[in-house]
Design an enzyme around this catalytic site. Sequence first.
Site, PDB file in Angstrom:
ATOM      1  CD  GLU A  47      -2.276   1.187   2.966  1.00  0.00           C
ATOM      2  OE1 GLU A  47      -1.700   0.569   3.889  1.00  0.00           O
ATOM      3  OE2 GLU A  47      -3.362   1.777   3.119  1.00  0.00           O
ATOM      4  CE  LYS A 127      -7.106   1.042   3.863  1.00  0.00           C
ATOM      5  NZ  LYS A 127      -5.859   1.563   4.539  1.00  0.00           N
ATOM      6  CB  CYS A 172      -3.970  -1.594   4.528  1.00  0.00           C
ATOM      7  SG  CYS A 172      -3.011  -1.585   6.031  1.00  0.00           S
TER       8      CYS A 172
END
Length: 323
Positions: A47, A127, A172
């Site tokens: 990330e 995300k 993540c």
Amino acid sequence: MSREIIIAAAQMGPNLREAPREATVVRMIALLNKAAARGAQFVVFPELALTTFFPRWFMEKQSEIDAFFETEMPSPLVEPLFRRAKELGVAFTFGYAEKTLINGRIRRFNTSLMVGVAGDILSRYRKIHLPGHTEHEPWRAFQHLEKRYFEPGEECYSTTTLLGSKFSMAICNDRRWPETYREMALRGAEIATIGYNTPLHYAQTPEHDHLQSFHNHLCMQAGAYQNGLWVIGVGKAGYEDGSWLLGQSCIIAPTGEIVAMTSTVGDEVITAACDPDRCAEIRDNIFNFSRHRRPEMYPFLSMKNETNPTHSYTVSYSKEPSG
Ligand code: ING
């Protein structure tokens, strides 16, 4: 004929705030070269691979914040990475801070791209689960202002077919939510790529700090096993601008077994031969969704996040009259 793919996790050590991004790209190209030398056909980067994890700082000036974002991809800065991957015939994913214009409005996302062996961008993921907070919280040793600097992604998980398999991307915090893996698997994904930047210290519950590695693997191994997925978890690791970030990047088989793991907190390549056909060991049997899963019995899973829904009910236990 096996569909085996050699996949590399390209863990990165710290990206210091002052490090020129060109130097970071040079490191990424070195990792690509090393992965390709090991026969890797697909490389997963972390990330926010191009910069330090800047949400750890409270910044007010948008110009200071925007210095961490890319407004085009591939940018001239990242072009050498795309070019080298194309020369090597290697596909890859990497995370970066995306600033873009949508319907005349500037938007900012924590984004991951999947780039094919011809150097073309095949898919993008923004995300979905942003952890952290929006306002400056000086009580913290460092901030976690993802909710301030990014907007949550508005596109669902998707699958991209390449190298004979179906890939999905997550980023993540997404890896902590079981919905991520289930949604991917229900969409036919066989391999999940997940870059992460995970501080060893979690301000709200410091008593859990020693569990960061355990929780990292717990959620990815569970996600892999319960959905018959290969999971490639790749960290940005090490001591980055005053904050220790978790390494222990790993490649996890659909059985939930870790088949490869990094052992440093620096730039490190691990590889594994990932055969997507092995997903069937799980998806045709223990977690055969069509044969065993009962979505009609999980109505709350598709609800909003109510905690005490009005339609909740309890089944009162009454001793059946003995017949
Ligand atoms: N980082 C962390 C993650 O979900 C975090 C946030 C840290 C959550 C430690 C829980 C414990 O891995 C990002 N970038 O999402």
